[in-house]
Design a protein around this motif. Structure first.
Motif, short mmCIF file in Angstrom:
data_model
loop_
_atom_site.label_atom_id
_atom_site.label_comp_id
_atom_site.label_asym_id
_atom_site.label_seq_id
_atom_site.Cartn_x
_atom_site.Cartn_y
_atom_site.Cartn_z
N GLN A 2 0.90 -1.33 -0.06
CA GLN A 2 -0.05 -0.05 0.16
C GLN A 2 1.02 1.27 -0.10
OE1 GLN A 2 -3.24 -0.01 -0.47
NE2 GLN A 2 -2.97 2.24 -0.73
N LEU A 5 1.81 2.15 -3.59
CA LEU A 5 0.67 2.56 -4.39
C LEU A 5 0.51 4.04 -4.00
CD1 LEU A 5 -1.70 -0.67 -4.21
CD2 LEU A 5 -0.20 0.08 -6.19
N ASP A 6 0.44 4.20 -2.45
CA ASP A 6 0.14 5.67 -2.24
C ASP A 6 1.14 6.43 -2.68
OD1 ASP A 6 -1.90 4.98 -0.56
OD2 ASP A 6 -0.66 4.80 1.36
N CYS A 31 7.02 -3.31 2.82
CA CYS A 31 7.41 -2.83 1.32
C CYS A 31 8.84 -3.13 1.02
CB CYS A 31 6.67 -1.61 0.97
SG CYS A 31 4.93 -1.39 0.79
N GLN A 58 0.68 -8.55 -8.19
CA GLN A 58 1.33 -7.36 -7.95
C GLN A 58 1.60 -6.27 -8.89
OE1 GLN A 58 4.25 -9.24 -5.40
NE2 GLN A 58 3.31 -8.71 -3.46
N THR A 61 -1.33 -4.83 -10.35
CA THR A 61 -1.79 -3.61 -9.48
C THR A 61 -1.14 -2.34 -9.62
OG1 THR A 61 -2.60 -5.37 -7.92
CG2 THR A 61 -2.26 -2.79 -7.17
#
Length: 319
Positions: A2, A5-6, A31, A58, A61
């Motif tokens: 996450q 992705l942020d 991560c 992954q 995504t």
């Protein structure tokens, strides 16, 4: 993933080459395997763990996140991105697995940093032609060379383990009179010569594709130097092992430096802390005085500064 992705969702449109996400620094639990770099117009996602069953999910995504953000930042422009798997087994074999995931990579591919241009290659090898974590080291060299540009005889720089000679480009552009680049890789030196040409630097640089430890006579005769840059690999089988070979470089520094000259010592080995350099310098070149540790780029922040890239400045005494 996450946090990755942020970072993608909030990144600005990169113009210079830079790191976008540094999971390796340990500041984003879960991560640690991921880094994301921008070599405009290409993004490079790197995993430092072996590909698993969920890797393709992954990657899909991340690809969707990149596509969404790039459409916001540059509507209608194609997304170009590359994935590289660089796990421990592959790295010890000197290999990587690299895939073009979307778009294309320019050929030739040149990127910018603080107004200078450098040739890169992101589809092969572990090193892409410009070490992004050394950006502040290059900024330090820029400031040092500019400050010494009015010296009576000009600044002479020795760039050891020059790789593609980015330090040389920076130093000459900032006003250094001469840079001697030494690296045993003919291919890297050839790219270094191209980097000088890309920046309109046609004089002042010499290029020696030699083994440094077999070339001290030639290197010393070209001195003394107002700045010596030492940026070796931490471990390169048959060439350089920091734990035993860095000391051989340190012993030479007092004879290479002009009075008041500076040395920039670099080490990217997580297992070796700042003390590794400082203690050996105190023993082997005690006449050189520690000046400062150059900060790493904010994007490379690490939970443990001892693991991060070390860039230390030392100064020779004045007459």
């Amino acid at each position: 993933m996450q946090a990755l992705l942020d970072a993608i969702a909030h990144m600005p449109l990169p113009t210079d080459a830079q790191r976008i996400f540094h999971g390796r620094g340990g500041r984003h639990p879960g991560c640690e395997q991921w880094t994301l770099d921008a070599y405009p117009p290409v993004y490079v996602l790197t995993s430092f763990l072996p590909a698993g069953e969920d890797t393709e999910t992954q990657l899909a995504t991340v690809g969707a996140a990149l596509a969404a953000r790039c459409e916001q930042l540059a509507p209608g422009q194609p997304l170009n991105w590359v994935f590289q798997c660089r796990n421990e087994q592959l790295r010890t074999q000197g290999r990587t697995e690299t895939r073009l995931m979307a778009g294309a990579v320019p050929e030739p591919h040149a990127v910018t940093e603080h107004g200078l241009t450098f040739k890169v290659h992101v589809l092969r090898g572990q090193n892409h032609g410009l070490f992004l974590d050394m950006a502040e080291g290059r900024r330090w060299v820029d400031a040092f060379a500019a400050a010494r540009s009015t010296d009576r005889y000009g600044l002479k720089v020795l760039n050891l383990f020059a790789y593609t000679c980015a330090f040389s480009v920076v130093a000459l552009q900032a006003g250094a009179r001469q840079v001697v680049n030494v690296d045993m890789s003919h291919g890297a030196i050839a790219v270094g010569q191209q980097n000088h040409q890309l920046n309109g630097l046609t004089t002042g640089a010499s290029f020696l594709a030699h083994d440094i430890f077999s070339s001290w006579g030639k290197i010393t005769r070209s001195g003394p130097y107002g700045l010596v840059i030492v940026d070796p690999p931490s471990y390169q089988k048959g060439s350089f092992v920091a734990t035993k070979d860095y000391a051989r470089l340190m012993r030479r520094l007092p004879d290479l430096l002009a009075p008041g000259g500076h040395a920039l010592l670099c080490l990217n080995a997580p297992e070796l802390g700042v003390g590794f350099l400082q203690e050996q310098m105190q023993e082997l070149a005690p006449e050189l005085q520690f000046v400062e540790r150059v900060a790493n780029p904010a994007a490379f922040a690490d939970v443990d500064p001892e693991r991060a890239l070390k860039v230390l400045v030392y100064a020779a005494p004045n007459l």
